[in-house]
Write an enzyme that holds these catalytic residues in place. Structure first.
Site, PDB file in Angstrom:
ATOM      1  N   HIS B 244       0.825  -1.251  -0.005  1.00 25.08           N
ATOM      2  CA  HIS B 244      -0.017   0.089  -0.043  1.00 25.08           C
ATOM      3  C   HIS B 244       1.047   1.263   0.054  1.00 25.08           C
ATOM      4  O   HIS B 244       0.584   2.179  -0.783  1.00 25.08           O
ATOM      5  CB  HIS B 244      -0.872  -0.188   1.358  1.00 25.08           C
ATOM      6  N   HIS B 314     -10.601   2.740  -2.000  1.00 28.04           N
ATOM      7  CA  HIS B 314     -10.932   2.201  -0.572  1.00 28.04           C
ATOM      8  C   HIS B 314     -11.735   0.947  -0.547  1.00 28.04           C
ATOM      9  O   HIS B 314     -12.970   0.940  -0.353  1.00 28.04           O
ATOM     10  CB  HIS B 314     -11.512   3.457   0.383  1.00 28.04           C
ATOM     11  N   GLN B 470     -13.500   1.207   9.950  1.00 29.95           N
ATOM     12  CA  GLN B 470     -13.634   2.437  10.657  1.00 29.95           C
ATOM     13  C   GLN B 470     -14.669   3.260  10.033  1.00 29.95           C
ATOM     14  O   GLN B 470     -15.164   3.073   9.067  1.00 29.95           O
ATOM     15  CB  GLN B 470     -12.308   3.165  10.895  1.00 29.95           C
ATOM     16  N   ASP B 498      -0.804  13.880   5.818  1.00 31.93           N
ATOM     17  CA  ASP B 498      -2.265  13.280   6.516  1.00 31.93           C
ATOM     18  C   ASP B 498      -1.712  12.148   7.069  1.00 31.93           C
ATOM     19  O   ASP B 498      -0.670  11.472   6.848  1.00 31.93           O
ATOM     20  CB  ASP B 498      -3.192  13.104   5.670  1.00 31.93           C
ATOM     21  N   GLU B 541      -5.043   3.811  12.298  1.00 28.93           N
ATOM     22  CA  GLU B 541      -5.250   4.534  11.286  1.00 28.93           C
ATOM     23  C   GLU B 541      -6.385   5.505  11.495  1.00 28.93           C
ATOM     24  O   GLU B 541      -7.295   5.616  10.747  1.00 28.93           O
ATOM     25  CB  GLU B 541      -5.625   3.807   9.937  1.00 28.93           C
TER      26      GLU B 541
END
Lengths: 263, 986
Positions: B244, B314, B470, B498, B541
């Site tokens: 990733h 995602h 999440q 970020d 995360e």
């Protein structure tokens, strides 16, 4: 002539602050985006402005109910400042989420100049969905509303999930109608009362906007700041339109009034 | 002490949510449910008396006009079954968080927590089992939610449901564990698998060898560390080295067998094709400001502003929890432009979703959710993430293929704008210096999202961790984003990035490269609940967080502003120039890794790729004599039909700069090719945003799949008025695992597909001179459970952005006036391989559409010019379903019939009217012009393939004359429109 000052509320998920500021500035005001917390902390004072705008958005994420938590922020922190602003004869506009906060705060419809009592609400659309669509509005020429003076009809977008207007009871409903608190109603393109999707949320009497009896306190679900230039119109590539969008006059009316009466 | 306040609608007030739920239970699950009413439940953890509860009910939770409330006593009545759904401990409860703060504001006292849940009161022909199925299969997602079902006989009408406080209580002791890597290869792989490290054997060995190194050992010893790495160290390496974060496949050394006897050694696909093409294009296109080096690509907008853009996916989280996965996806990609350079204001979102057909009826493999549920959850997640953040969702598209059952693709893109110079400094540059403080802002850290980066680097399997899911919180992020732009303009920080995949480990690790090291104190990090291990704090995360570098002399002002904006900000340590990634917990070193090894220590992967041209059956069916029904069927196909249902629920106009909307035409419901946005309200300059995607073509050749996606993204952009001169693109690869292994025996073929797609990317970006400025890849889009393997078709999303000088010089796709002349631009060839038409007939075919870039460039330049001059009244690109679909959409969106003659259409190798109507040859448009502009228009088009094929009618008749000079389509445009609208007209 001195340009009137407009306070454009921002913070906590108020999203339409930039374009509302742009519309007021284009109409000749000196518009300033001010964070809610700066007013509460006393860094900024609403008394220094002639116009107060509650812009659209999702204040506090629409959690619990749209506009509710923002309304409480004023109710529990700025109640007196706001009451004084109104009693000083100044102008207040609430758009979409701002309108939702105003009715929940009770400053609209403000029967008998009581600006602390909730008489109406804006709740979930009949469709159960958030929708973005343009609507035709018929303006009540008998209304005292400063913001819509001289306007007969409007074509504007609505962008909400909780815009269905409901009165507390029949008496309120009657009074809104008879005392011309109703400023704008959803209609079809011919100006006639209509069902969904022309009335996008199932509002009673197709109510899209109301004002108090002075016409200085005004709330509406559609977004006038979203039609400032002709290219905002969904069919601008196929219709003959003025360069200036229809929403502009709402802001110009406010600034003209403030210029004459408040500065 | 816990209290419960329930809120219900008054008698006679419509419960729109309940009604919607009822409708969907009936439609999706087929149960006979007559009514559904909802009750909102707020469980409050605080010491409150009756008066205080009453005050909260009255002034916070209930609307006096429409609702009633009750403290303690239940409101539920008149039901057969009651289902209450609430969150599991530790899952983000946005409404609960808002409620807690709002309650504190009213009561002026501390409230420990507010937890929301919802009751659904069902009436109908149901039994307990049915109610359970409704709860499990529809109302709740067991990964994140708990529920309870009670029949009216079981329900206690005095006390109501049991009070549940979903508080996380971690009972174990916080610890740091040494991990012995001096073990067998098998044991190393077991460690990798069990800890979800997703590290390969060579990587595990590289880590082992590093920790054996004498110099490393001596340095570590000084700080009290042993010879074995700590779990913190190993986890940090795994994050930084994850597929990733590191794009290992794109950087691998590949031996490519082209299948024709030729072989090629490719040292990094990324360097060889993607970066190289951008560098070459950069010699002539001078608008690139920052590419491939930051969180998002940056190009020039005008003299004063730069445009920033990023798209990512995602997918894995959206497969497990569609709503949470998707909202996290959109809110997550928002942080990329916000964390690029010194930070950009977010001006638009664009989203593309790939799902399995929502009418799927087969049995679902274990752990997979029904495609319709995925569709609805993702739609809603992105709706909430985008709308609540005040960012217009300006366009997007939906793609359907049965293989997206294994993993849906959720592409989320965001554009931003930033002044090119801020406080006298170029805004795309940033640097943390030694001595600057590490500051984390935004949300708090929990176990949520632990192992997200490594989890998405694996296929979906039985043990896929639920904590990887999440729920995004748009309001916490919106507050933070507003604050950051304010702090940026005041010059309060020096660098920003970020917290996405890999959490602090990656964000601090990345920024530490700027200064040359860091010292991070994990115990200072604000937590959602106590009991997290240090490695979990480092890796979490948890969403809505940015990491900043703040100079010590600015820290007070920074913290003061954060407080004023109700944004949590915490100093976690400082950046150094020590050369070490130094992590401490309560004063003790828990990780000490050489910066160079952390970032460059992973060994390059070595892979083989072997291409073979697959041959599919050539279709064999008669040409239908009449094509009206064929056209209607095509219009109703999932990949072609109207997506208004989704588009309407996204705010595409907030910020006031909407120019070409996703829905256009006489009834505001025609499908736009691209969006045009005016980001500065006092300037007429605009941004054009478009997408291109063509996964079906991968089944024939991924080279042409990529070429067609590029052409489509550019063509859509051109169709509304964009121009090649100031256009950039973003590439987003979503692949099925291309690494040969036991689970992936065809890995070499899949990797060859990837190689070929990259070759096309190089060939066509350079041919069009449209550079990639940012990209992303997601390489493990497979599902493997109990022997069932589902792999997605290799898919590339290309997104284009272009800058135009005057938003008024643009065009929409709807036919305008009767008498306007209709033209087809570009040549139609026998290219139905992988087409929607063949798919409808049950075939794949082999004649995949091929892009002739030279001709396309010439045509696109002509179209841009004609639009700029106002000569084109409508312009619509030909894509899925071909010319027939384009003509129909243009006609019904304009509310006009048309009369066209197919024999006039420029064509090569086509003798059938159905093929001509439905071939998907790229680089074509249907445009209309006014009669009086004919000469000027044709003058501009000189040298291109084009033809006038008919005109717009006064009435509604849609009349097409076929190649045999007989009428092959004769329909009312309203009927065509209805066929197009009904499929997803939910």
């Amino acid at each position: 002539m001195v340009a009137p000052k407009a306070l454009i509320l921002t913070g906590y998920g108020i999203n339409c602050d930039y374009e509302t500021q742009h519309a007021f500035n284009a109409a000749g005001a000196r518009a300033e985006r001010v964070h809610l917390n700066d007013i509460i902390a006393g860094v900024k004072n609403v008394a220094d402005y002639q116009i107060l705008a509650f812009p659209g958005g999702f204040s506090f994420g629409d959690d619990i109910a749209s506009g509710k938590v923002l309304a409480n922020k004023f109710k529990y922190n700025l109640s007196e400042d706001l009451q004084k602003f109104i009693s000083d004869g100044k102008l207040v506009i609430g758009i979409c989420n701002g309108f939702q906060a105003m009715v929940k705060l009770g400053i609209l419809p403000g029967f008998d100049r009581n600006y602390r009592s909730q008489q109406v609400t804006l709740t979930f659309n009949d469709s159960g969905r958030f929708e973005d669509r343009w609507v035709y509005l018929k303006i009540n020429s008998n209304s005292a509303c400063i913001f819509t003076k001289g306007i007969k009809s409007l074509y504007l977008p609505v962008r909400h999930g909780e815009g269905k207007f409901i009165s507390k009871n029949e008496a309120v409903k009657k009074r809104l109608r008879e005392s011309h608190h109703i400023v704008a109603q959803y209609v079809n393109e011919l100006g006639e009362p209509a069902e969904y999707p022309m009335n996008p949320n199932g509002s009673e009497d197709g109510i899209a906007a109301i004002c108090d009896e002075t016409g200085r306190i005004f709330g509406l679900m559609p977004h006038p700041e979203a039609f400032i230039h002709k290219t905002n119109h969904p069919r601008w590539t196929r219709e003959q339109l003025n360069e200036e969008g229809m929403g502009m006059q709402v802001f110009r009316n406010a600034v003209d009034y403030a210029e004459k009466k408040l500065v | 002490m816990a209290h419960r306040i329930e809120v219900a609608f008054k008698e006679g007030v419509r419960d729109a949510l309940g009604e919607g739920v009822r409708k969907r239970i009936v439609e999706h699950l087929g149960f006979e449910v007559n009514s559904v009413k909802t009750i909102d439940v707020y469980t409050i953890d605080a010491e409150l008396d009756g008066e205080q509860l009453q005050e909260l009910g009255e002034n916070l939770f209930a609307d006096s006009v429409t609702q009633v409330f009750s403290c303690g006593k239940p409101l539920a009545k008149d039901f057969d079954y009651l289902i209450e759904v609430g969150f599991r401990p530790g899952v983000t409860d946005n409404a609960g968080n808002t409620s807690r703060k709002a309650a504190e504001d009213i009561l002026k006292k501390t409230v420990e927590g507010v937890y929301t849940s919802k009751q659904y009161l069902l009436r109908g022909k149901l039994d307990k089992q049915a109610a359970e199925e409704i709860a499990r299969g529809f109302l709740a997602n067991e990964l994140i939610e708990r529920w309870e079902v009670k029949s009216s006989a079981e329900f206690d009408f005095e006390k109501g449901m049991e009070l549940v406080l979903p508080i996380v209580r971690l009972k174990y002791e916080v610890r740091v564990e040494p991990i012995d890597l001096n073990v067998s290869d098998g044991e190393l792989m077991r460690i990798s698998k069990e800890r979800v490290l997703a590290l390969s054997l060579p990587e595990m060995k590289a880590a082992r060898d590093y920790f054996k190194n004498k110099r490393v050992n001596a340095e570590r010893k000084k700080l009290g560390l042993g010879e074995e790495p700590t779990d913190v160290e190993l986890e940090a390496l795994a994050q930084t080295w994850s597929e990733h974060c590191k794009h290992k496949i794109f950087n691998a050394l590949i031996n490519y067998d082209a299948g024709n006897g030729k072989t090629l050694v490719i040292d990094s696909l990324f360097d060889t094709y993607v970066r190289k093409s951008t560098e070459e294009i950069g010699k002539s296109r001078k608008f690139m400001v920052s590419v491939f080096s930051d969180n998002a690509g940056v190009i020039k907008f005008n003299e004063d502003y730069n445009l920033v853009m990023k798209v990512e996916t995602h997918n894995s989280p959206s497969a497990l929890d569609p709503y949470g996965g998707a909202i996290t996806g959109i809110v997550g990609v928002n942080r990329d432009p916000l964390g690029t350079g010194m930070g950009a204001k977010l001006i638009f979102n664009t989203d593309v979703f790939c799902f399995a057909p929502p009418d799927y009826t087969d049995k679902l493999p274990p752990r997979l959710l029904h495609p319709k549920r995925i569709f609805e959850g993702v739609r809603k997640g992105v709706e909430h993430g985008g709308n609540k953040s005040g960012i217009p969702t300006v366009n997007g598209c939906l793609v359907f293929d049965p293989r997206f059952l294994g993993k849906p693709l959720v592409y989320c893109g965001t554009g931003g704008l930033m002044p090119s110079v801020i406080n006298g400094r170029e805004s795309h540059l940033k640097k943390a210096d030694a001595g600057d403080l590490i500051v984390m802002t935004g949300g708090r850290i929990g176990k949520d999202g632990v192992h997200g980066a490594t989890f998405s680097s694996e296929e979906l399997h039985e043990g896929s961790p639920a904590t990887a899911v999440q729920i995004g919180d748009p309001i916490t992020q919106k507050k933070m984003a507003d604050f950051i732009l304010e702090a940026r303009d005041l010059g309060l920080y020096k660098s920003i990035t970020d917290n996405g995949a890999g959490g602090l480990s990656c964000s601090v690790g990345e920024m530490a490269k700027e200064s040359g090291g860091c010292e991070l104190h994990l115990e200072k990090a604000p937590l959602k609940y106590a009991g997290l291990h240090p490695w979990e704090i480092l890796l979490s995360e948890a969403q809505e967080r940015m990491t900043l570098a703040v100079a010590p002399e600015k820290i007070n002002e920074f913290m003061e502003l954060a407080k004023g904006r109700d944004v949590e900000a915490t100093v976690l340590g400082e950046f150094t120039d020590s050369g070490w990634f130094h992590i401490l917990y309560e004063g003790k070193t828990v990780a000490y890794v050489d910066m160079d090894f952390l970032h460059n220590g992973s060994p390059q992967m070595k892979l083989n790729a072997k291409w073979e041209q697959k041959i599919h059956e050539e279709p064999d069916f008669e040409e239908p004599r009449e094509l009206t029904d064929e056209l209607k069927k095509m219009l109703g196909r999932l990949n072609i039909c109207s997506k208004e249902y989704v588009v309407r629920q996204y705010d595409h106009e907030v910020q006031g700069g909407s120019v070409v909307k996703p829905l256009v035409g006489v009834k505001n419901d025609g499908p736009s090719d691209s969006a045009v946005v005016q980001p500065l309200l006092d300037s007429l300059e605009g941004v054009v945003v478009a997408n291109g995607i063509a996964p079906r073509y991968s089944d024939i050749d991924a080279y042409h799949m990529c070429a067609c996606a590029i052409d489509e993204a550019i063509r859509n952009n051109i169709a509304v008025g964009g121009s090649l001169e100031h256009m950039a693109m973003l590439d987003n690869f979503c692949w099925c695992d291309p690494v040969k292994s036991e689970k992936t025996p065809d890995g070499e073929y899949k990797l060859a597909q990837l190689v070929r797609a990259n070759q096309a990317l190089y060939d066509y970006t350079t041919a069009f001179s449209v550079p990639c400025i940012s990209g992303k890849d997601s390489m493990k889009n497979d599902y493997i459970i109990q022997g069932v393997k589902i792999s997605i078709p290799p898919t590339i999303l290309i997104s284009t952005v272009s800058k135009i000088d005057d938003v008024r010089k643009t065009a929409t796709m709807d036919v305008k006036k009767p008498g306007d002349l209709i033209y087809v631009l570009g040549t139609t060839r026998n290219e139905l391989g992988g087409s929607e038409y063949f798919a409808a007939k049950g075939f794949m075919g082999n004649n995949v559409p091929k892009v002739d870039a030279e001709k396309a460039v010439k045509l696109y330049e002509a179209v841009s010019k004609a639009i700029k001059l106002g000569l084109i009244k409508s312009c619509h690109d030909c894509a899925d379903g071909g010319l027939g679909i384009t003509l129909a959409e243009s006609a019904f969106s304009g509310g006009r019939g048309v009369e066209v003659d197919l024999s006039k259409v420029p064509r090569e190798g086509i003798e059938r009217s159905d093929y001509l109507l439905f071939s998907e040859s790229p680089s074509r448009f249907v445009v209309t012009i006014r009669k009086e502009d004919k000469k000027a228009f044709e003058e501009i088009l000189k040298g291109n393939a084009y033809a006038e094929i008919g005109y717009a009618r006064e009435d509604n008749a849609f009349v097409v004359t076929g190649l045999n000079q007989e009428i092959v389509v004769n329909a009312d445009v309203q009927d065509l429109k209805q066929a197009w609208q009904k499929t997803l007209g939910w």
